[in-house]
Design a protein around this motif. Structure first.
Motif, short mmCIF file in Angstrom:
data_model
loop_
_atom_site.label_atom_id
_atom_site.label_comp_id
_atom_site.label_asym_id
_atom_site.label_seq_id
_atom_site.Cartn_x
_atom_site.Cartn_y
_atom_site.Cartn_z
N PHE A 4 0.83 -1.21 0.00
CA PHE A 4 0.00 0.00 0.00
C PHE A 4 0.87 1.26 0.00
O PHE A 4 0.49 2.27 -0.60
CB PHE A 4 -0.94 -0.01 1.20
N VAL A 5 2.01 1.21 0.67
CA VAL A 5 2.92 2.35 0.68
C VAL A 5 3.44 2.61 -0.74
O VAL A 5 3.49 3.76 -1.20
CB VAL A 5 4.10 2.11 1.65
N LEU A 6 3.83 1.54 -1.43
CA LEU A 6 4.32 1.69 -2.81
C LEU A 6 3.23 2.22 -3.73
O LEU A 6 3.49 3.07 -4.58
CB LEU A 6 4.83 0.34 -3.32
N ILE A 7 2.00 1.72 -3.57
CA ILE A 7 0.88 2.19 -4.38
C ILE A 7 0.60 3.67 -4.10
O ILE A 7 0.45 4.47 -5.03
CB ILE A 7 -0.37 1.34 -4.12
N ALA A 8 0.56 4.03 -2.82
CA ALA A 8 0.29 5.42 -2.46
C ALA A 8 1.37 6.36 -2.99
O ALA A 8 1.07 7.44 -3.53
CB ALA A 8 0.18 5.54 -0.94
N ALA A 9 2.64 5.95 -2.86
CA ALA A 9 3.74 6.78 -3.34
C ALA A 9 3.66 6.96 -4.86
O ALA A 9 3.86 8.07 -5.38
CB ALA A 9 5.08 6.16 -2.94
N SER A 14 2.71 10.27 -9.46
CA SER A 14 2.08 10.33 -10.79
C SER A 14 1.12 11.51 -10.87
O SER A 14 1.09 12.23 -11.88
CB SER A 14 1.35 9.03 -11.09
N TRP A 15 0.32 11.70 -9.84
CA TRP A 15 -0.62 12.82 -9.82
C TRP A 15 0.10 14.16 -9.88
O TRP A 15 -0.27 15.05 -10.65
CB TRP A 15 -1.50 12.75 -8.57
N LEU A 16 1.17 14.29 -9.09
CA LEU A 16 1.96 15.52 -9.12
C LEU A 16 2.55 15.76 -10.51
O LEU A 16 2.60 16.90 -11.00
CB LEU A 16 3.08 15.46 -8.08
N PHE A 48 7.63 5.71 -11.25
CA PHE A 48 6.65 6.38 -10.39
C PHE A 48 5.82 7.42 -11.12
O PHE A 48 5.03 8.12 -10.50
CB PHE A 48 7.38 7.01 -9.19
N VAL A 49 6.01 7.53 -12.44
CA VAL A 49 5.18 8.43 -13.24
C VAL A 49 4.53 7.64 -14.37
O VAL A 49 5.06 6.63 -14.82
CB VAL A 49 6.00 9.61 -13.82
N HIS A 50 3.36 8.10 -14.80
CA HIS A 50 2.58 7.36 -15.79
C HIS A 50 2.04 8.29 -16.87
O HIS A 50 1.97 9.51 -16.69
CB HIS A 50 1.45 6.61 -15.09
N ALA A 51 1.64 7.67 -17.98
CA ALA A 51 1.18 8.44 -19.13
C ALA A 51 -0.17 9.11 -18.86
O ALA A 51 -0.40 10.25 -19.28
CB ALA A 51 1.07 7.54 -20.36
N ASP A 52 -1.05 8.40 -18.15
CA ASP A 52 -2.39 8.93 -17.86
C ASP A 52 -2.99 8.12 -16.72
O ASP A 52 -2.38 7.17 -16.21
CB ASP A 52 -3.28 8.91 -19.10
N ASP A 105 19.59 7.60 -28.17
CA ASP A 105 18.41 8.04 -28.93
C ASP A 105 17.70 9.15 -28.18
O ASP A 105 16.98 8.89 -27.21
CB ASP A 105 17.48 6.84 -29.16
N ALA A 106 17.87 10.38 -28.62
CA ALA A 106 17.26 11.52 -27.94
C ALA A 106 15.74 11.57 -28.13
O ALA A 106 15.06 12.32 -27.42
CB ALA A 106 17.88 12.82 -28.45
N ASN A 107 15.22 10.79 -29.05
CA ASN A 107 13.77 10.78 -29.29
C ASN A 107 13.04 9.73 -28.47
O ASN A 107 11.82 9.63 -28.54
CB ASN A 107 13.49 10.52 -30.78
N TYR A 108 13.80 8.95 -27.69
CA TYR A 108 13.19 7.88 -26.91
C TYR A 108 12.96 8.33 -25.48
O TYR A 108 13.80 9.01 -24.88
CB TYR A 108 14.09 6.64 -26.92
N SER A 109 11.82 7.95 -24.92
CA SER A 109 11.56 8.16 -23.50
C SER A 109 10.65 7.04 -23.02
O SER A 109 9.98 6.37 -23.81
CB SER A 109 10.92 9.52 -23.24
N SER A 110 10.64 6.83 -21.72
CA SER A 110 9.83 5.74 -21.16
C SER A 110 9.38 6.11 -19.76
O SER A 110 10.08 6.83 -19.03
CB SER A 110 10.65 4.44 -21.13
N LEU A 111 8.22 5.63 -19.39
CA LEU A 111 7.69 5.88 -18.05
C LEU A 111 6.73 4.78 -17.66
O LEU A 111 6.22 4.05 -18.52
CB LEU A 111 7.00 7.25 -17.98
N GLY A 112 6.49 4.65 -16.36
CA GLY A 112 5.53 3.67 -15.87
C GLY A 112 6.15 2.59 -15.02
O GLY A 112 7.32 2.25 -15.17
N ALA A 113 5.32 2.02 -14.14
CA ALA A 113 5.76 0.99 -13.20
C ALA A 113 5.67 -0.41 -13.78
O ALA A 113 5.78 -1.40 -13.05
CB ALA A 113 4.90 1.07 -11.93
N SER A 114 5.48 -0.51 -15.09
CA SER A 114 5.20 -1.80 -15.72
C SER A 114 6.23 -2.87 -15.41
O SER A 114 5.88 -4.04 -15.21
CB SER A 114 5.09 -1.62 -17.23
#
Length: 200
Positions: A4-9, A14-16, A48-52, A105-114
């Motif tokens: 729950f701590v990991l989910i809350a963090a 992500s919201w911020l 810790f950040v997501h697309a949407d 690759d300067a055009n590549y980026s990635s995000l998410g806890a997947s």
């Protein structure tokens, strides 16, 4: 529970980041920032950040359903800190193949806890492959896992959403190997459970 701590963090960060694009750009994995500016923390913070909101909720629901039981088992076997180490290290390990492939690759980026979530998912399935999960309809965990990987492959081929779907596979491999190294008896137990379906 640490799950729950990991989910809350993750939901808070992500919201911020949804509200602050500059923060999001600082936390995502952008290879030139790691390669040239030595911002190695991005190998972890991208988890810790997501697309949407849909991306965030999909990952956090999966972590919720599978993380609690896995955390309990790891706590019994080796202590509570191991689960947090496992999850955070999975985020890093799962992104490494993509980072190495795109490090210039300067055009590549990635995000998410997947990557971390996939590791938790597959480590859990070694313990209870036939447990019913309800995302979005009731199905055995092993079926959900196969669908999860198939969806990841499809989205990885499709591309264009900034989500590193290939990290799902890397995370899955890491989750299985971590569990088998931590407790070798898990392997025979999984095969025995797999051959004896019990839905619960």
């Amino acid at each position: 529970m640490l799950t729950f701590v990991l989910i809350a963090a993750t939901m808070l960060v992500s919201w911020l980041a949804f509200e602050n694009p500059k923060l999001k750009q600082r936390l995502i994995l952008w290879p030139p920032a790691v390669e040239r500016r030595h911002q190695y923390d991005r190998l972890l913070t991208h988890g810790f950040v997501h697309a949407d909101w849909q991306h965030l909720l999909f990952n956090m629901l999966t972590l919720y359903f599978f993380g609690r039981g896995l955390e309990g088992l790891m706590t019994q076997l080796v202590g509570p800190v191991v689960f947090v180490f496992f999850y955070l290290s999975a985020i890093v390990v799962a992104i490494l193949p993509s980072y190495l492939r795109h490090r210039r690759d300067a055009n590549y980026s990635s995000l998410g806890a997947s990557g971390g979530v996939s590791a938790v998912l597959f480590a859990s399935i070694l313990l209870q492959p036939w447990t019913l999960v309800f995302i979005p309809i009731p199905m055995p965990a092993i079926v959900y896992a196969v669908g999860y990987v198939a969806y990841s492959f499809w989205m990885d081929k499709r591309g264009g959403d900034g989500i590193n779907h290939s990290a799902h596979l890397s995370g899955a491999i890491y989750g299985v190997l971590f569990m088998l190294l931590m407790e070798p008896r898990v392997g025979p137990y999984f095969l025995q459970q797999l051959s004896n379906p019990q839905f619960r």
